[in-house]
Design a protein around this motif. Sequence first.
Motif, PDB file in Angstrom:
ATOM      1  N   SER A  29       0.778  -1.125  -0.101  1.00 51.10           N
ATOM      2  CA  SER A  29      -0.028   0.019  -0.050  1.00 51.10           C
ATOM      3  C   SER A  29       0.695   1.497  -0.049  1.00 51.10           C
ATOM      4  CB  SER A  29      -0.857   0.052   1.031  1.00 51.10           C
ATOM      5  OG  SER A  29      -2.304  -0.058   0.736  1.00 51.10           O
ATOM      6  N   SER A  92       2.483   4.697   3.689  1.00 52.76           N
ATOM      7  CA  SER A  92       1.671   3.491   4.155  1.00 52.76           C
ATOM      8  C   SER A  92       2.440   2.154   3.513  1.00 52.76           C
ATOM      9  CB  SER A  92       0.088   3.393   3.974  1.00 52.76           C
ATOM     10  OG  SER A  92      -0.328   4.484   4.611  1.00 52.76           O
ATOM     11  N   THR A  95       0.579  -5.212   4.733  1.00 52.02           N
ATOM     12  CA  THR A  95      -0.762  -5.563   4.539  1.00 52.02           C
ATOM     13  C   THR A  95      -1.112  -6.195   5.679  1.00 52.02           C
ATOM     14  OG1 THR A  95       0.003  -6.523   2.287  1.00 52.02           O
ATOM     15  CG2 THR A  95      -2.094  -7.177   3.285  1.00 52.02           C
ATOM     16  N   PRO A  96      -2.380  -5.659   6.815  1.00 48.90           N
ATOM     17  CA  PRO A  96      -2.908  -4.189   6.095  1.00 48.90           C
ATOM     18  C   PRO A  96      -1.906  -3.241   6.311  1.00 48.90           C
ATOM     19  CG  PRO A  96      -3.606  -5.068   8.271  1.00 48.90           C
ATOM     20  CD  PRO A  96      -2.628  -6.140   7.738  1.00 48.90           C
ATOM     21  N   GLN A  98       0.132   0.060   7.231  1.00 46.44           N
ATOM     22  CA  GLN A  98       0.685   0.888   8.773  1.00 46.44           C
ATOM     23  C   GLN A  98       1.171   2.091   8.212  1.00 46.44           C
ATOM     24  OE1 GLN A  98       3.047  -1.648  11.355  1.00 46.44           O
ATOM     25  NE2 GLN A  98       2.506  -3.466  10.197  1.00 46.44           N
ATOM     26  N   SER A 141       2.151  -7.694   9.290  1.00 44.51           N
ATOM     27  CA  SER A 141       1.939  -7.303   8.083  1.00 44.51           C
ATOM     28  C   SER A 141       2.313  -8.969   7.027  1.00 44.51           C
ATOM     29  CB  SER A 141       3.004  -6.570   7.086  1.00 44.51           C
ATOM     30  OG  SER A 141       3.010  -6.559   5.688  1.00 44.51           O
ATOM     31  N   HIS A 199       1.627   1.613  -0.168  1.00 42.98           N
ATOM     32  CA  HIS A 199       0.493   2.181  -0.673  1.00 42.98           C
ATOM     33  C   HIS A 199       0.566   3.723  -0.749  1.00 42.98           C
ATOM     34  CE1 HIS A 199      -1.339  -1.839   0.375  1.00 42.98           C
ATOM     35  NE2 HIS A 199      -0.430  -1.887   1.293  1.00 42.98           N
ATOM     36  N   THR A 204      -0.986   0.718  -5.394  1.00 47.27           N
ATOM     37  CA  THR A 204      -0.270  -0.146  -4.612  1.00 47.27           C
ATOM     38  C   THR A 204       0.949  -1.102  -5.169  1.00 47.27           C
ATOM     39  OG1 THR A 204      -2.426  -1.053  -3.511  1.00 47.27           O
ATOM     40  CG2 THR A 204      -0.513  -2.679  -3.572  1.00 47.27           C
TER      41      THR A 204
END
Length: 461
Positions: A29, A92, A95-96, A98, A141, A199, A204
């Motif tokens: 991301s 950022s 995944t997800p 940060q 992640s 990101h 991405t």
Amino acid sequence: MASVSVSLSLLYCILLLLLLSITFSLASSITIPLSHNDNSNTIQNPFQNLNQLVLSSLARAHHLKYPHHHPHPTAKTQIFSHSYGVYSISLSFGTPPQTMSFVFDTGSDIVWFPCTHHYDCKNCTFESSAGKISPFIPKRSSSTKTIACKNPKCSWIHDEQVHCPQCNNKRNCSQICPPYFILYGSGFTGGTALSETLHLNALTVPNFLVGCSVFSTIGQPAGIAGFGRGPASLPNQLGLTKFSYCLISRKFDDTPKSSLLVLDSYYNTDKKTPGLVYTPFLDNPKVKDNPTFSVYYYIGLRRISVGSRSVKIPYKYSSPGKDGNGGTIIDSGRTFTFMAGDAFEKLSSELISQVKNYKRAVQIEQLTGLKPCFNASGAKILQLPKLTLHFKGGAKLELPTENSFAFGEGVACLMVVTDGVEGLEERSGPGIVLGSFQMQNFHVEFDLRNQRLGFNKEQCK
């Protein structure tokens, strides 16, 4: 920032011990805002604060001595200003995702973030919520991967060909990229190289090389986003054709206001941006043929005008020499412009000779490390000579008074620093470094495709 005297071998051992205590999950991301990094311990005395920024700029000056086309050709993000003299953006990773703060730095290449719960920041004592460090946690992640020693990207972060003794005569080698140490003027950082997902807005970018630093002595609650010319820099990893920004006027505070950083990857960008004047980037002969070396943004400074009089800059600062030293660079990670002693003395002497309406404030010069300073008590509008920088190709950078002088407590000081060494022939690194203070409220464009710097006066918003 205070320097630390520790042997590299000791640092290497410390880093290895730290890394052994970290378990990475294998894993993708980008979000980028530019802002001032917050330091709640900023010295309250304005002259002491200036002195700290001067020392930081000098320390940085002494230190300085594969494209991916993506479906979103333009991305915009915010730039914020900070009390200790830098601008920052938000990015950022993971995944997800940060999201973390990064110093926006055109004078270096590597992108790194504070990493893991074990992150150790020396000289960092931030009490405000805005100044707290939120490190990247690899375990959270699913896209985190370590970089193999044989991976070409390992050499990017080390700026040299890496030796992998465990991989001799082996087709499948599990040796990871050795720990890195990056030295800056204000300190150093160390960690291990990761492949992560970046990101940025709707974009991405997988497999982005980023440094996972487990310690730092730089003393800031943020990582660093290198926007230099080396292969590991953010522009090169994203395949940008240009990036541009406009730095809001800074008064050494942590304003919530911000301006924009624009990242472009259009391939039909030969035309000049209307309103901008351009000067070409210059090559450093010493590193031109070595793609792993970090390369600064050199520009050809020909002379400086003080009012109507011209100050000739020594030729060795117009472009880097065969030994790789000298020349002039532009560096967003520096607060004040730096000039080597022999160039600074020419500028300072001419300025002093023209200022007849204000007396010298010698005591303030001793307190701040800046000179010349003038006693302008009672003046509502400063009446000082304008400085104009003349570059190769005819481009002129006419600096407003507020971009050349700091005015407060009845005193005006030239915001250019020097190491005071005049005529030193063996000086290493760039001789002149243009800092962010001089570039505030200018639209600045780094045209990477056409290898040129564009700029124009603009009220940044």
